[in-house]
Scaffold this active site. Structure first.
Site, PDB file in Angstrom:
ATOM      1  N   SER A 169      39.063  36.288  38.439  1.00  0.00           N
ATOM      2  CA  SER A 169      38.142  37.421  38.527  1.00  0.00           C
ATOM      3  C   SER A 169      38.666  38.418  39.550  1.00  0.00           C
ATOM      4  CB  SER A 169      36.749  36.937  38.932  1.00  0.00           C
ATOM      5  OG  SER A 169      36.266  35.986  38.003  1.00  0.00           O
ATOM      6  N   LEU A 170      38.208  39.660  39.416  1.00  0.00           N
ATOM      7  CA  LEU A 170      38.754  40.730  40.239  1.00  0.00           C
ATOM      8  C   LEU A 170      37.660  41.721  40.598  1.00  0.00           C
ATOM      9  CD1 LEU A 170      41.460  41.930  41.298  1.00  0.00           C
ATOM     10  CD2 LEU A 170      41.682  43.095  39.121  1.00  0.00           C
ATOM     11  N   GLY A 171      37.589  42.078  41.864  1.00  0.00           N
ATOM     12  CA  GLY A 171      36.642  43.095  42.317  1.00  0.00           C
ATOM     13  C   GLY A 171      37.144  43.724  43.596  1.00  0.00           C
ATOM     14  N   LEU A 199      40.793  39.172  44.571  1.00  0.00           N
ATOM     15  CA  LEU A 199      40.831  38.337  43.373  1.00  0.00           C
ATOM     16  C   LEU A 199      40.442  36.907  43.703  1.00  0.00           C
ATOM     17  CD1 LEU A 199      43.629  36.281  43.051  1.00  0.00           C
ATOM     18  CD2 LEU A 199      44.616  38.521  43.514  1.00  0.00           C
ATOM     19  N   ALA A 200      39.974  36.209  42.667  1.00  0.00           N
ATOM     20  CA  ALA A 200      39.646  34.791  42.777  1.00  0.00           C
ATOM     21  C   ALA A 200      40.250  34.069  41.575  1.00  0.00           C
ATOM     22  CB  ALA A 200      38.135  34.596  42.818  1.00  0.00           C
ATOM     23  N   CYS A 207      30.662  37.516  35.866  1.00  0.00           N
ATOM     24  CA  CYS A 207      31.080  38.916  35.733  1.00  0.00           C
ATOM     25  C   CYS A 207      30.143  39.709  34.817  1.00  0.00           C
ATOM     26  CB  CYS A 207      32.522  39.003  35.239  1.00  0.00           C
ATOM     27  SG  CYS A 207      33.665  38.033  36.254  1.00  0.00           S
ATOM     28  N   GLY A 236      33.248  46.298  43.799  1.00  0.00           N
ATOM     29  CA  GLY A 236      32.901  46.569  42.418  1.00  0.00           C
ATOM     30  C   GLY A 236      32.634  45.284  41.667  1.00  0.00           C
ATOM     31  N   GLY A 237      32.127  45.423  40.470  1.00  0.00           N
ATOM     32  CA  GLY A 237      31.927  44.251  39.618  1.00  0.00           C
ATOM     33  C   GLY A 237      30.540  43.652  39.725  1.00  0.00           C
ATOM     34  N   GLN A 238      30.364  42.587  38.963  1.00  0.00           N
ATOM     35  CA  GLN A 238      29.072  41.920  38.860  1.00  0.00           C
ATOM     36  C   GLN A 238      29.033  40.675  39.742  1.00  0.00           C
ATOM     37  OE1 GLN A 238      26.275  42.499  36.817  1.00  0.00           O
ATOM     38  NE2 GLN A 238      26.942  44.372  35.812  1.00  0.00           N
TER      39      GLN A 238
END
Length: 217
Positions: A138-140, A152-153, A169, A72-74
């Protein structure tokens, strides 16, 4: 396999695609007896664009590769000096939903930074962790067969300039920040050690088993 045991794998620095495909393989081939795992890794410079990602958020990638991925995510950036942690968790077995997993991951980062007197917080409408409206983590995630992968990063001690080549993101003008200048963990190793503690506590794991390298396929 006891659901209270977490296997932690320290991968060092490995290229993104190899680790991504290893996560897919583990998730596709695991069963009810497969242990939950947390992979700790650094990646060479790479932009990754999630399933909801829009190409206009990649402004000027230059010589850094862009990889389209199934999380998920950008778009986000990974590079040396950033802690990347991939929870391969059977959330069905833990009887939690994906929203709870996201909350537990965010809280693990917040609590870890609290130990360094860094005041971090999540946002309900924008997954990740922030300090003074600047994004530090960030999380995806992706859920398949009731199990999570990706993760996560956390920016620790890295060259932050590649973030200026994207809208992180998917947010125009979002400022990124990292741990070291804030007085947080000074190295990826230190950040990883502390995150393993808070993550395992939040998810309720009683036992940790440590490994070096990827699982054998």
């Amino acid at each position: 396999m006891s659901q209270s045991t977490l296997h932690v794998r320290y991968l060092g620095q490995q290229d993104y695609e190899s680790v991504w495909h290893a996560m897919q393989d583990y998730t596709d081939n695991r069963d009810e007896s497969s242990p939950d795992q947390l992979w700790i890794v650094e990646h060479p410079p790479v932009f990754t664009q999630g399933q909801a990602g829009k190409s206009e958020h990649i402004i000027n990638p230059g010589d850094i590769p862009v990889i389209l991925v199934d999380r998920g995510g950008q778009v986000t950036y990974h590079g040396p000096g950033q802690l990347v942690a991939y929870p391969l968790i059977n959330i069905k077995r833990l009887k939690i939903g994906v929203r709870q997993l996201v909350t537990d991951i965010e809280n693990s980062i917040v609590q870890m930074l609290e130990k360094y007197q860094v005041k971090a917080y999540p946002k309900a409408d924008a997954p990740g962790v922030y300090v003074d409206e600047r994004k530090i983590a960030s999380l995806g995630l992706r859920i398949r067969k009731g199990c999570s992968f990706h993760g996560l990063a956390l920016n620790v001690d890295m060259d932050m300039s590649p973030f200026q080549r994207i809208n992180p993101c998917g947010y125009v003008g979002l400022e990124m920040v990292q741990c070291k200048p804030l007085g947080g963990p000074q190295t990826v190793e230190e950040a990883g050690e502390q995150l393993v503690k808070t993550f395992s506590q939040n998810l309720g794991y009683q036992n940790l088993v440590h490994h070096q390298g990827l699982p054998e396929s």
